[in-house]
Design a protein around this motif. Structure first.
Motif, short mmCIF file in Angstrom:
data_model
loop_
_atom_site.label_atom_id
_atom_site.label_comp_id
_atom_site.label_asym_id
_atom_site.label_seq_id
_atom_site.Cartn_x
_atom_site.Cartn_y
_atom_site.Cartn_z
N UNK A 44 0.84 -1.21 0.00
CA UNK A 44 0.00 0.00 0.00
C UNK A 44 0.87 1.25 0.00
N UNK A 45 0.44 2.24 -0.73
CA UNK A 45 1.21 3.49 -0.82
C UNK A 45 0.33 4.64 -0.33
N UNK A 46 0.88 5.46 0.55
CA UNK A 46 0.11 6.59 1.07
C UNK A 46 0.10 7.74 0.06
N UNK A 47 -1.04 8.43 0.05
CA UNK A 47 -1.22 9.57 -0.87
C UNK A 47 -1.12 10.86 -0.06
N UNK A 90 -3.95 4.90 2.45
CA UNK A 90 -3.53 5.82 3.51
C UNK A 90 -3.39 7.22 2.97
N UNK A 91 -3.54 8.19 3.89
CA UNK A 91 -3.40 9.60 3.53
C UNK A 91 -2.36 10.23 4.46
N UNK A 115 -9.40 4.06 4.68
CA UNK A 115 -8.11 4.73 4.75
C UNK A 115 -7.62 4.91 6.18
N UNK A 116 -6.30 4.88 6.34
CA UNK A 116 -5.71 5.23 7.64
C UNK A 116 -4.79 6.43 7.44
N UNK A 117 -4.32 6.99 8.57
CA UNK A 117 -3.49 8.20 8.48
C UNK A 117 -2.01 7.83 8.57
N UNK A 118 -1.30 8.11 7.52
CA UNK A 118 0.13 7.85 7.49
C UNK A 118 0.87 9.03 8.14
N UNK A 119 2.15 9.18 7.82
CA UNK A 119 2.97 10.20 8.49
C UNK A 119 2.34 11.60 8.43
N UNK A 321 5.30 6.46 0.54
CA UNK A 321 4.43 7.59 0.24
C UNK A 321 4.81 8.26 -1.07
N UNK A 322 3.81 8.77 -1.75
CA UNK A 322 4.07 9.55 -2.96
C UNK A 322 4.25 11.00 -2.54
N UNK A 323 5.19 11.69 -3.13
CA UNK A 323 5.31 13.12 -2.89
C UNK A 323 5.52 13.78 -4.25
#
Ligand code: RM4
Ligand code: MN
Ligand code: MN
Length: 424
Positions: A44-47, A90-91, A115-119, A321-323
């Motif tokens: 999974x990758x956070x957005x 994740x967000x 969704x869960x909350x990432x960093x 995470x994507x940035x």
């Protein structure tokens, strides 16, 4: 807007025969297909909340319409992505761009969308309207103790928001540095930054991690106080076991060997998180895999090898995470492409014959080392990634379905064509 299960099923039925042929073709040549598919399904990758609007440059910004006007609408957008690919669960929030004012409602909405909350990300690179002191000459490195204190307090506030949301990490990216020789004392800047980071670190809950992100240049052009992985490593080593280095792919000087950096940080147990993007020149924030997919594969190869060596879970061992954000694409389409590029590189890395590679390295067989890597890289793994999506109830062709369902058109109708989302 909502994407319904029957939308996905109908589209998958339409694409199924073609997919089946392609999948069987690639699966036939792979030993551990089931294991590979499971890993792809788990990944999974956070957005980032700031990538859902059109990005701008200092020259301008061309908003695309239908952009989310609130954190709630950002969560809704990521929910749509996750429905389509089941890989973006994740967000990651940037404070104060996305302050969760009504935490309970925000949490419920996120849970409803799976969704869960990432960093959590802090921001000491811009002055806010209600802010007392300016970050013009830095934040945690600042010669004035009161500015440092303000930056520390802001980061502690961000941790507090994160605790309420169930996040488990804080990413600190500092703009600190200097534009001209002589502007600052390198050692003092480092020490002040370390002291400030230490205070933030001390405020972390026990089960939290802190990521210290480095960047070679910009907004400062002569020196950056967390300028490269060596400096980040120095801070995180001194801070303690909850501190890790975060690698943002666009934050290196040209031609840096990022795969080697990743390998050594993992070996030292100091790699914590990742920001995916791609670049031609610097922090371009282009779609990951759009410029240099081979480098992305090589990075994933080191990630897989390093994580396996330490028995880490690929899906949860690091913060993915994507940035990215750019000014010419539909942000949601761009994010679908980003997640796809990441999954492709990961799948290719899973196919590397690591036993054979270790053997040829031992005999200095350079030619075969390249053959082994490129055998994996040149395998068309897209049907594997699609199969993983199919099995987890997502779309075989997310981008195609996004357009067929006219998601953007509907969002424009719902939100208007002139909306501008918070972010850079
Ligand atoms: C920085 C860095 C940070 C991101 C900001 C918006 O260049 O990549 O991770 O939060 O941009
Ligand atoms: Mn970043
Ligand atoms: Mn950046």
């Amino acid at each position: 807007m909502q994407i319904e299960k029957h939308n996905i099923d109908e589209s998958n039925q339409y694409n199924f025969q073609r997919h089946k042929r392609r999948f069987e073709n690639v699966a036939f040549n792979i030993n551990n297909v089931e294991e590979t598919l499971q890993k792809l399904m788990d990944f999974q990758v956070a957005i980032p909340s700031w990538a859902l609007g059109t990005g701008g440059t200092r020259f301008g910004r061309f908003s695309g319409g239908g952009e989310p006007r609130s954190l709630e609408e950002k969560i809704e957008d990521i929910g749509l992505l996750h429905k389509l690919n089941n890989s973006s669960s994740a967000i990651s929030l940037h404070i104060p761009w996305d302050i969760p004012f009504d935490t309970n409602n925000i949490k419920a909405l996120a849970a409803h969308n799976g969704l869960r909350f990432d960093a959590m990300n802090s921001n000491t690179f811009q002055d806010q309207p209600d802010q007392q002191l300016s970050y013009k000459f830095g934040s945690m490195q600042h010669v004035n103790k009161a500015v440092r204190r303000q930056a520390i307090e802001h980061n502690i506030d961000v941790i507090k928001y994160g605790i309420e949301l169930g996040s488990k990490s804080l990413t600190v990216w500092l703009p600190d540095g200097s534009n001209f020789p002589g502007q600052l004392n390198f050692k003092k800047a480092f020490q002040y930054t370390l002291q400030s980071l230490q205070e933030v670190y001390n405020a972390l809950p026990d089960d939290w991690k802190m990521f210290v992100e480095y960047k070679a240049y910009e907004p400062n052009f002569y020196s950056t106080t967390v300028g490269d992985w060596g400096q980040s490593f120095l801070y995180t080593s001194k801070l303690g076991p909850k501190a890790y280095t975060l690698v943002d792919l666009g934050h290196h000087l040209p031609n840096a060997n990022i795969e080697q950096i990743v390998s050594l940080l993992l070996m030292e147990e100091k790699l914590g998180g990742f920001h995916f993007n791609d670049s031609k020149y610097g922090d371009d924030d282009l779609t990951v895999g759009s410029i240099n997919p081979y480098q992305l594969f090589l990075i994933f190869k080191e990630l897989v090898e390093g994580m396996d060596a330490r028995g880490m879970s690929h899906s949860t061992g690091l913060a993915w995470m994507i940035d990215a954000s750019h000014n010419v694409k539909d942000p949601l389409e761009d994010l679908l492409q980003s997640v796809e590029a990441i999954m492709i590189a990961y799948a290719q890395a899973l196919l590397v014959d690591s036993t054979a590679l270790a053997e040829v390295q031992q005999s200095n067989d350079v030619v075969n080392a390249q053959e082994i890597l490129q055998q994996a890289y040149r395998t068309d793994v897209r049907p594997l990634v699609a199969e993983a999506r199919l099995r987890s109830g997502a779309a075989l062709e997310p981008l195609q379905l996004f357009r067929e369902l006219q998601v953007r058109e509907i969002l424009i109708k719902e939100r208007g064509s002139k909306t501008v989302s918070t972010g850079l």
